[in-house]
Design a protein around this motif. Structure first.
Motif, short mmCIF file in Angstrom:
data_model
loop_
_atom_site.label_atom_id
_atom_site.label_comp_id
_atom_site.label_asym_id
_atom_site.label_seq_id
_atom_site.Cartn_x
_atom_site.Cartn_y
_atom_site.Cartn_z
N LEU A 176 18.32 22.51 29.32
CA LEU A 176 16.96 23.05 29.42
C LEU A 176 16.07 22.51 28.31
O LEU A 176 14.93 22.08 28.54
CB LEU A 176 17.00 24.58 29.37
N VAL A 177 16.59 22.52 27.10
CA VAL A 177 15.82 22.00 25.96
C VAL A 177 15.53 20.51 26.14
O VAL A 177 14.41 20.05 25.88
CB VAL A 177 16.59 22.24 24.64
N ALA A 178 16.52 19.76 26.61
CA ALA A 178 16.32 18.33 26.83
C ALA A 178 15.25 18.09 27.89
O ALA A 178 14.42 17.18 27.76
CB ALA A 178 17.63 17.67 27.25
N GLY A 179 15.25 18.90 28.94
CA GLY A 179 14.23 18.76 29.97
C GLY A 179 12.84 19.04 29.44
O GLY A 179 11.87 18.33 29.78
N LEU A 180 12.71 20.03 28.58
CA LEU A 180 11.41 20.34 27.97
C LEU A 180 10.95 19.20 27.07
O LEU A 180 9.76 18.83 27.07
CB LEU A 180 11.51 21.64 27.18
N MET A 181 11.86 18.65 26.31
CA MET A 181 11.51 17.55 25.39
C MET A 181 11.06 16.31 26.15
O MET A 181 10.18 15.57 25.69
CB MET A 181 12.70 17.23 24.49
N LEU A 182 11.64 16.09 27.33
CA LEU A 182 11.26 14.94 28.13
C LEU A 182 9.91 15.14 28.81
O LEU A 182 9.19 14.18 29.08
CB LEU A 182 12.33 14.65 29.19
N SER A 183 9.56 16.38 29.10
CA SER A 183 8.34 16.65 29.86
C SER A 183 7.09 16.71 29.01
O SER A 183 5.98 16.60 29.53
CB SER A 183 8.51 17.97 30.64
N VAL A 184 7.24 16.89 27.70
CA VAL A 184 6.08 17.01 26.82
C VAL A 184 5.65 15.63 26.33
O VAL A 184 6.47 14.90 25.76
CB VAL A 184 6.39 17.92 25.61
N PRO A 185 4.40 15.22 26.54
CA PRO A 185 3.94 13.90 26.06
C PRO A 185 4.06 13.79 24.55
O PRO A 185 3.97 14.79 23.82
CB PRO A 185 2.47 13.86 26.49
N VAL A 186 4.24 12.57 24.08
CA VAL A 186 4.50 12.36 22.66
C VAL A 186 3.32 12.77 21.80
O VAL A 186 3.49 13.29 20.69
CB VAL A 186 4.89 10.88 22.41
N PHE A 187 2.08 12.58 22.29
CA PHE A 187 0.93 12.95 21.47
C PHE A 187 0.80 14.47 21.36
O PHE A 187 0.30 14.99 20.35
CB PHE A 187 -0.36 12.33 22.02
N VAL A 188 1.27 15.19 22.38
CA VAL A 188 1.27 16.66 22.30
C VAL A 188 2.31 17.12 21.28
O VAL A 188 2.04 18.00 20.45
CB VAL A 188 1.55 17.27 23.69
N THR A 189 3.49 16.52 21.34
CA THR A 189 4.53 16.85 20.36
C THR A 189 4.06 16.59 18.95
O THR A 189 4.23 17.43 18.05
CB THR A 189 5.80 16.02 20.64
N GLY A 190 3.45 15.42 18.72
CA GLY A 190 2.96 15.09 17.39
C GLY A 190 1.90 16.05 16.91
O GLY A 190 1.91 16.49 15.75
N THR A 191 0.97 16.39 17.79
CA THR A 191 -0.10 17.32 17.42
C THR A 191 0.46 18.69 17.07
O THR A 191 0.03 19.33 16.10
CB THR A 191 -1.12 17.44 18.57
N LEU A 192 1.44 19.16 17.86
CA LEU A 192 2.06 20.47 17.58
C LEU A 192 2.80 20.46 16.25
O LEU A 192 2.74 21.44 15.48
CB LEU A 192 3.01 20.85 18.71
N LEU A 193 3.50 19.38 15.96
CA LEU A 193 4.20 19.28 14.68
C LEU A 193 3.23 19.31 13.51
O LEU A 193 3.48 19.95 12.48
CB LEU A 193 5.04 18.00 14.64
N VAL A 194 2.11 18.61 13.65
CA VAL A 194 1.08 18.64 12.60
C VAL A 194 0.54 20.05 12.42
O VAL A 194 0.38 20.55 11.29
CB VAL A 194 -0.05 17.66 12.94
N LEU A 195 0.25 20.72 13.55
CA LEU A 195 -0.31 22.07 13.49
C LEU A 195 0.64 23.05 12.81
O LEU A 195 0.22 23.84 11.95
CB LEU A 195 -0.63 22.55 14.91
N VAL A 196 1.91 22.98 13.18
CA VAL A 196 2.87 23.97 12.67
C VAL A 196 3.34 23.64 11.26
O VAL A 196 3.23 24.46 10.33
CB VAL A 196 4.08 24.08 13.62
#
Length: 322
Positions: free
Chosen positions: A142-162
């Motif tokens: 499940l976690v792997a599926g979520l990681m694959l579905s989220v675009p890289v720029f969204v992941t990067g932006t969330l990491l910056v925010l948090v």
């Protein structure tokens, strides 16, 4: 197959790789000269000035753009054979020097992401296969599926925010030379590397899980167990080793893709690598820069796949016969 067979296989793969590099070089050259936009006009109208036709024609002559496209192509190939990628249209600096400065930063980012991906994807994929159908397997999948579905720029932006803005554990972006401060360099490298690694580790996880499950069903695995080998020995010496071939192929392909796909990550984290340089070069129609960058990225992509093929042939000599 003996050493002669391996030599023939390597020679064949190298020749194919060189042919691909030539094809990519030709395609990039032709595409750049077909797409709309005159580099001379763009350079002269940089400050909103409307240049005269004479000025544009003179600059085109200086840049060699007034020559027939076939002549430009032959001159370009002649320069490549001498290791010359040309000079930038913008400020006349050698393209090779600028690429040499930026390329190690992009490669470092990709290698760091690949290392993180392997260190997480391989053991977790193996664990999920050994716990097939259980809560561990379902949770990890499940976690792997979520990681694959989220675009890289969204992941990067969330990491910056948090982690940068909310928790303030790491800087939001930037770059520090290793020679100046190794610790700060690694801190700045961490978040962009993790951003890229999340998607890649999910790919490796899925591939490792699938190949381990397939390998566990093989007759020779059951035979090894019947001979009294410990479960750990069977897993490490037989199952994991045979499962690594497809995983290495996927890793090589994705690492090559990452060479051309780090644009958004470098932009989000202000990492001064090759991808951001390419974006600016395309916007300004700087032919030598675009051609040089794409050529280097393509060469590295093909080289990575060649190395993966050769490593795969060592792990599984049967593919040399194909």
């Amino acid at each position: 197959m003996g050493g002669g067979g391996l030599t023939t296989y390597v020679a064949r793969r190298v020749l194919i790789a060189l042919g691909l590099v030539y094809i990519v070089t030709t395609i990039v050259f032709l595409v750049l000269h077909v797409i709309p936009g005159d580099p001379a006009m763009l350079l002269l109208s940089g400050g909103g000035v409307d240049p005269s036709a004479e000025a544009v024609a003179e600059l085109r002559r200086k840049l060699g753009l007034d020559q027939p496209i076939f002549t430009q192509y032959i001159d370009y190939l002649a320069g490549l054979l001498q290791g010359d990628l040309g000079n930038s249209f913008q400020d006349d600096h050698p393209v090779a020097a600028e690429i040499a400065k930026r390329l190690p930063r992009t490669i470092e980012l990709i290698l760091a992401a690949a290392l993180l991906s392997v260190l997480t994807g391989l053991p977790l994929g193996t664990l999920a296969a050994l716990r097939q159908g259980g809560i561990t397997d379902r949770s990890l999948s499940l976690v792997a599926g979520l990681m694959l579905s989220v675009p890289v720029f969204v992941t990067g932006t969330l990491l910056v925010l948090v982690f940068a803005q909310k928790l303030q554990w790491v800087p939001a972006g930037g770059f520090v030379e290793w020679s100046r401060d190794p610790i700060r360099h690694l801190i700045h490298l961490l978040m962009p590397a993790v951003t890229i690694a999340m998607g890649l580790s999910a790919v490796i996880f899925r591939m490792m899980r699938t190949t381990v499950l397939e390998t566990l069903q093989q007759e020779w695995v059951r035979t090894a167990r019947a001979k009294g080998l410990s479960g750990r020995s069977v897993l490490l010496r037989h199952v994991v080793r045979n499962a690594l071939g497809p995983v290495l192929t996927v890793l090589g392909l994705h690492m090559g893709t990452l060479l051309g796909g780090t644009v958004l990550v470098e932009y989000v984290f202000n990492w001064p690598g090759l991808s951001g340089f390419l974006v600016v070069a395309v916007e300004t129609r700087d032919y030598p820069e675009v051609q040089g960058i794409v050529l280097v990225i393509s060469f590295l992509f093909i080289l990575l796949n060649l190395l993966v093929d050769l490593l795969y042939s060592v792990l599984d000599p049967r593919i040399r016969l194909e």
